[in-house]
Design an enzyme around this catalytic site. Structure first.
Site: not given
Ligand code: NAD
Length: 314
Positions: A175, A159, A73, A105, A12, A32-33, A145, A56
């Site tokens: 968000t 780091y 992300l 790095k 997202f 992205d996986n 989480y 991954d």
């Molecule tokens: P999302 O689930 O839509 O996106 C996360 C993406 O990471 C996905 O496309 C998923 O396929 C990918 N992913 C997960 N594990 C993976 C791996 N091992 N290797 C490669 N890709 C991998 O979630 P989002 O809402 O877009 O969140 C994105 C980031 O923002 C996250 O780190 C989340 O913790 C953080 N965040 C989001 C919110 C929110 O309100 N949306 C709030 C706080 C923090």
């Protein structure tokens, strides 16, 4: 032309970030996986400056071309996902962050990690400033989480301090916007899906718990501003307008013109009672603040996503 690596770029937030970086003239490598993201989020991006690699990041990985910015992300993000994937969530926060920091790095890139307001847990301080250390239950179901993100923050600072990596930490508060999955369990897509079908809106507890909702465009602008600053300590990026869940449900009913009624359900374990960012720091160091109100953001979400996508088949 700067090159940005976006882990989680098919998710997202990540897909909106990729688009905005391309708009600003970056070359973008999306890693992205597709665990919780989808090709549907990025397949419309027809730009020779954009590439998706299905990797991954829990496994060691390498990108063999110069990188200037790393936006990290990748992580399951909604309760439905991280409760289904507890070990993957811990591994992506630990191994995945190690691998991605190592890459930053190697390339001497500026690294930004997407942390979360969940590092504050069920906060005893309100609103939450960055200086608050939080109140997290490490062994509850949500601990996978919250603690993965707290560990990832600690790793990022290590780091930075020991290895000299140029790092930034953004604490993202709730968000919303187009491309949220209708069944991902988060309040806004759930309420929109229910309201658009005139089905009962399911509010946890008595609905008095509060949340603060940031429209995706504002959030992405904040992430980029922080990545492009020289700041290293955590910064909250979220909308400080605070609503009870009941107020949110009523606003969604109003904006959609729905006939839905409100149904109260049991409160999930360790559900935070309040959530509101103190964004004084973001205002001071980045000159950033959100500009899209909840009502406007909901309307834009409906217009841009379309009713069909928001109602979505399971
Ligand atoms: P999302 O689930 O839509 O996106 C996360 C993406 O990471 C996905 O496309 C998923 O396929 C990918 N992913 C997960 N594990 C993976 C791996 N091992 N290797 C490669 N890709 C991998 O979630 P989002 O809402 O877009 O969140 C994105 C980031 O923002 C996250 O780190 C989340 O913790 C953080 N965040 C989001 C919110 C929110 O309100 N949306 C709030 C706080 C923090």
């Amino acid at each position: 032309m700067p090159t940005s690596l976006v882990t989680g770029g098919a998710g997202f937030l990540g897909s909106h970030l990729c688009e905005e970086l391309l708009r600003r003239g970056h070359r973008v490598i999306c890693v992205d996986n597709l665990e919780t993201g989808s090709l549907a989020n990025i397949e419309h991006i027809r730009d020779s400056m954009f590439v998706h690699r299905n990797l991954d990041i829990i496994e060691p990985y390498f990108i063999d071309e110069p990188i200037d910015f790393v936006y990290h992300l990748a992580s399951p993000a909604s309760p439905i996902d991280y409760l289904r994937l507890p070990l993957a969530t811990l591994k992506v926060g630990s191994y995945g962050t190690h691998h991605t920091l190592g890459l930053a790095k190697f390339h001497r890139a500026r690294f930004l990690i997407a942390s979360t307001s969940e590092v504050y847990g069920d906060p005893q301080v309100h609103p939450q400033p960055e200086s608050y250390w939080g109140h997290v239950n490490p062994i509850g179901p949500r601990g996978v989480y919250d603690e993965a993100k707290r560990y990832a923050e600690a790793l990022t600072m290590a780091y930075h301090r020991q290895q000299g990596v140029d790092t930034a930490i953004v604490r993202i508060f709730n968000t919303y916007g187009p491309r949220m999955r209708p069944h991902d369990g988060r309040a806004i897509p759930t309420f929109l899906r229910q309201a658009l079908q005139d089905r009962p809106i399911t509010v946890f507890g008595d609905g008095s718990q509060t949340r603060s909702f940031c429209y995706v465009e504002d959030e992405i602008r904040g992430l980029i501003a922080l990545a492009e600053s020289g700041y290293h300590s955590p910064v909250n990026i979220g909308n400080p307008d605070e609503f009870t869940l009941l107020e949110l449900a009523r606003t969604v009913i109003d904006v959609t013109g729905s006939k839905s009624e409100i149904l109260f359900e049991a409160l999930p374990t360790d559900d935070p009672q309040v959530r509101q960012p103190d964004i004084t720091l973001a205002r001071e160091i980045l000159g950033w603040e959100p500009v899209v109100s909840l009502r406007e953001g909901l309307q834009r979400t409906i217009e841009q996503a379309g009713v069909e996508a928001l109602v979505g088949a399971r």
